[in-house]
Design an enzyme around this catalytic site. Structure first.
Site, short mmCIF file in Angstrom:
data_model
loop_
_atom_site.label_atom_id
_atom_site.label_comp_id
_atom_site.label_asym_id
_atom_site.label_seq_id
_atom_site.Cartn_x
_atom_site.Cartn_y
_atom_site.Cartn_z
N TYR A 62 -15.62 51.66 -11.29
CA TYR A 62 -14.80 51.61 -12.50
C TYR A 62 -15.18 52.76 -13.43
O TYR A 62 -14.31 53.46 -13.97
CB TYR A 62 -15.01 50.27 -13.20
CG TYR A 62 -14.23 50.12 -14.50
CD1 TYR A 62 -12.91 49.68 -14.50
CD2 TYR A 62 -14.81 50.47 -15.72
CE1 TYR A 62 -12.20 49.56 -15.68
CE2 TYR A 62 -14.11 50.36 -16.91
CZ TYR A 62 -12.80 49.90 -16.88
OH TYR A 62 -12.10 49.81 -18.05
N LYS A 144 -28.84 47.96 -21.91
CA LYS A 144 -27.43 47.58 -22.00
C LYS A 144 -27.20 46.37 -21.11
O LYS A 144 -27.09 46.48 -19.90
CB LYS A 144 -26.52 48.74 -21.56
CG LYS A 144 -25.03 48.43 -21.72
CD LYS A 144 -24.20 49.62 -21.29
CE LYS A 144 -22.71 49.32 -21.50
NZ LYS A 144 -22.25 48.22 -20.64
N LYS A 318 -28.53 54.81 -30.07
CA LYS A 318 -27.77 54.87 -31.31
C LYS A 318 -28.56 55.65 -32.34
O LYS A 318 -29.79 55.50 -32.43
CB LYS A 318 -27.49 53.46 -31.85
CG LYS A 318 -26.61 52.60 -30.95
CD LYS A 318 -26.42 51.20 -31.53
CE LYS A 318 -25.60 50.32 -30.58
NZ LYS A 318 -25.48 48.93 -31.07
#
Length: 731
Positions: A62, A144, A318
């Protein structure tokens, strides 16, 4: 892959192999079709993943599709579709759960797949803030987790609402189900929390809980789940919270959404505050100041991945400073201040038993390795693609070799390394004949694929060729779809295209077949009869000749107008190709270029290059292809394709535009010329009648001057288009 993915398959020869072409090498037309294919495919996979909790392909495949779509859009920004996956997040929910709009969009993350992607991410931050190379760019680093995204809204410390991500704008209300998850507090603990705060994270199922759940499902003869993510998603979205309560779900916070005030000014500080409110935050959450620290943490997390009690598929970075996050902002689907660094595909060792050759619908011979079964990333693998002959040569694989296999961007895994390359064992040679029909296999210049030349007689290709023959842009025969073609072919009712037009002789055999009564059979035969007259361009396209799509077929039909003219010209250029011999001392490369130049000059149709002409010659040079076409011509009539041409002095003349046009685009000029009955060529030759020279005209202008061809400037061209002085043009 799901069987209903046939709707993403293309029979057009010009569309079949685009997925193997690098984004930078795609033509504009190819890019249009590839972006359409990717948009449909990704949307289908999103629906299965988000709405059905049933992913059809591995995350790595994907991700590869999404990355390819993004890179094509980078090369062709003007072709970005309104439904582009790069502008979408998740999938619009369509379950029976209530729908709720997010007060603040719940976006996805951009993905990185290499250390270079991380360097680019940090470099982009440095450029934006004009930072020096030695100045720290502090980022948080955390695993994650692979779960279902959910936003928890607390008002005055009390849980009031829980919503899934959905498409990022609208999600599903799962508040009753979230209330029964022990990991999620119904009221915040500690102190100092804002009056309103939406805490965002992942609802997941631990591996140990997943194993226990599937054991119970098996005992109760119920459906077992494919993986923890599916189990978590299906459990959270139950209509009955009691079912959710029995599924042992957990929650891990990784951010926030709508908030009345910020208790900290850094990402790290915010996550520690959320942790103090009683919600789980990753124990591996850390801060890093440079690329070396970031990649070390990434490698450490990857190394401990197998020992974790939950699935992760990467690491998230981040920017730590919230004011920097605010200044960088968001794109349509993701924050610019964050990056998900995905893990590479998992690998395993096994033994290569044998190499099979599979023949695809376009005649491509694909080698497939048959393997000793091995588990890779939770899936048992017994075969792997070897791609092509060049890949076999690169890996030097042979039956009996020990190989390293990974599940990457393919449904069929791939071999990445031969571990016994130095072992003395006979080499394996790629076959030069089709294993199905025995026809010669050829490889075109600058291509890696070997193709069967059997075409319309090769059983491996015949069904697909027949499906292409009756497709919408070819003969378009109503009532004769893929299922019927396959059924008729397997029972010997049709084998060649001409057999379709002889089905009326087998009417009695058709009636009574499953799904076929007298009315449906007669309707089919009637639809076939209406196609006994077919326009020239549709007939040519329907033959499925490599490189001859709808546009090329129409260009050829416009030029030659009748089938007889076309075949006569093709026979002539085939003879020309046959008599051109290498000169003494001429290299093979120079000889081929000379042949290409001669045949293109002979045909002289815009956009018809040497590759297309060679393909046409080779197709009709195969005796069985010529026999199939002759058989067809006994059953139907090809209608000429005549065009009314302008009566201007430019009718039938060949025009070349060169240099930069100031008032109109080159495409607009081409249309103007065609409206005047002219043909537009891309290069100057002795057959050129007129050259329109814009600014900075170069070698084409010089060649036109040396050949004595008439040359005019752009202003004069506009006068001609306006019919001012048209009669003064003498060519």
């Amino acid at each position: 892959m799901s069987a209903d993915l046939d709707l993403f398959s293309y029979s057009d020869p010009e569309k079949q192999d685009f997925s193997t072409i690098s984004p930078k090498d795609l033509s504009r037309e190819q890019a249009v079709h590839e972006l359409e294919r990717l948009a449909k495919l990704i949307r289908h996979y999103d629906h299965l993943y988000h709405d059905k909790d049933n992913p059809a392909v591995p995350d790595s495949e994907y991700d590869a599709l999404v990355l390819r779509n993004r890179r094509i859009e980078q090369f062709f920004p003007e072709l970005i579709r309104p439904d582009s996956p790069s502008t979408k997040v998740g999938s619009r929910p369509n379950s029976r759960l209530p729908k709720i709009a997010h007060r603040m969009a719940m976006l996805s993350l951009d993905n990185g797949f290499s250390d270079q992607d991380v360097e680019y991410f940090l470099g982009r931050v440095r450029r934006f803030f004009k930072l020096g190379e030695t100045q720290a760019v502090i980022c948080t680093v955390e695993p994650k987790i692979d779960g279902l995204s959910c936003s928890l809204r607390y008002e005055k410390g009390v849980l009031t609402q829980a919503v899934t991500r959905g498409d990022g704008v609208i999600g599903e209300d799962v508040t009753p189900n979230v209330r029964v998850i022990e990991d999620i507090p119904k009221a915040l603990s500690g102190s100092g929390w804002p009056d309103i705060i939406e805490i965002r994270g992942e609802v997941y199922m631990a591996k140990s809980d997943f194993a226990a759940l599937n054991a119970r499902q098996t005992e109760e003869n119920k459906k077992v789940f494919a993986n923890p993510r599916n189990a978590a998603a299906g459990s959270l979205r139950q209509l009955d919270p009691n079912i959710t309560a029995r599924r042992s779900l957990r929650f891990l916070a990784h951010g926030w959404g709508d908030v009345s005030s910020l208790p900290a000014d850094t990402q790290y500080g915010m996550m520690k505050a959320i942790e103090s409110y009683g919600l789980s935050v990753s124990s591996l959450l850390a801060r890093a100041e440079n690329i070396d620290q970031i990649l070390k943490l990434y490698n450490d997390i990857e190394a401990s991945r197998a020992d974790m009690d939950f699935d992760i598929d990467g690491v998230v970075y981040k920017l730590d400073q919230l004011d920097w996050q605010k200044r960088l902002g968001f794109s349509a689907r993701a924050p610019r201040f964050a990056l998900a660094h995905k893990f590479p595909a998992e690998k395993a060792q096994t033994t290569l038993i044998e190499i099979d050759i599979q023949v695809g619908r376009t005649g491509v011979l694909t080698p497939v390795a048959k393997l000793e079964p091995v588990t890779v990333g939770g899936v048992v693998v017994s075969s792997a693609t070897l791609h092509n002959a060049d890949e076999i040569d690169r890996l030097a694989v042979r039956p009996g070799d020990r190989v390293l296999v990974q599940r990457a961007g393919d449904v069929i895994p791939q071999i990445v390394e031969n571990l016994t390359i130095d072992v003395d064992r006979p080499a394996w040679h790629f076959p030069h004949h089709c294993p199905v029909c025995g026809s010669l296999a050829k490889r075109e210049e600058n291509e890696v694929a070997w193709r069967c030349t059997g075409g319309l007689i090769c059983p491996a290709q015949r069904v697909e060729r027949l499906c292409h023959f009756v497709s919408r842009t070819a003969f378009e025969i109503d009532g004769l779809g893929r299922t019927h073609i396959e059924s008729f072919f397997s029972d010997g009712l049709i084998e060649t295209p001409a057999d379709i037009f002889r089905l009326s002789q087998k009417r009695s055999l058709l009636i009574g077949r499953e799904g076929w009564g007298e009315l449906s059979v007669d309707n089919l035969l009637s639809a076939i009869e209406t196609r006994r007259k077919i326009p020239f361009d549709r007939f040519l396209y329907a033959l499925g000749i490599r490189h001859v799509g709808t546009v090329t077929a129409r260009d050829l039909a416009k030029c030659y107008q009748t089938w007889e003219n076309f075949r006569a010209a093709l026979d002539e250029v085939a003879s020309l190709r046959g008599v051109l011999q290498p000169s003494i001392g001429e290299t093979a490369d120079k000889y081929q270029k000379r042949v290409d130049k001669e045949i293109v000059s002979f045909i002289h149709i815009p956009n018809i290059g040497a590759k297309i002409i060679h393909s046409l010659i080779d197709f009709f040079a195969e005796k069985h292809n010529d026999e199939v076409v002759s058989d067809l011509l006994r059953e139907l009539q090809i209608e000429p394709l005549y065009f009314e041409l302008s009566s201007s002095p430019l009718s039938g003349q060949i025009i070349v535009f060169t240099g930069s046009l100031q008032k109109i685009t080159r495409d607009e000029a081409k249309k103007q010329a065609e409206n005047l009955g002219a043909k537009v060529a891309s290069s100057v030759s002795r057959k050129t009648n007129l050259v329109v020279a814009g600014e900075a005209a170069g070698s084409k202008l010089s060649k036109a001057e040396s050949l004595g061809i008439m040359i005019i400037d752009e202003e004069r061209w506009h006068e001609i288009v306006k019919n001012e002085g048209l009669d003064s043009i003498k060519i």
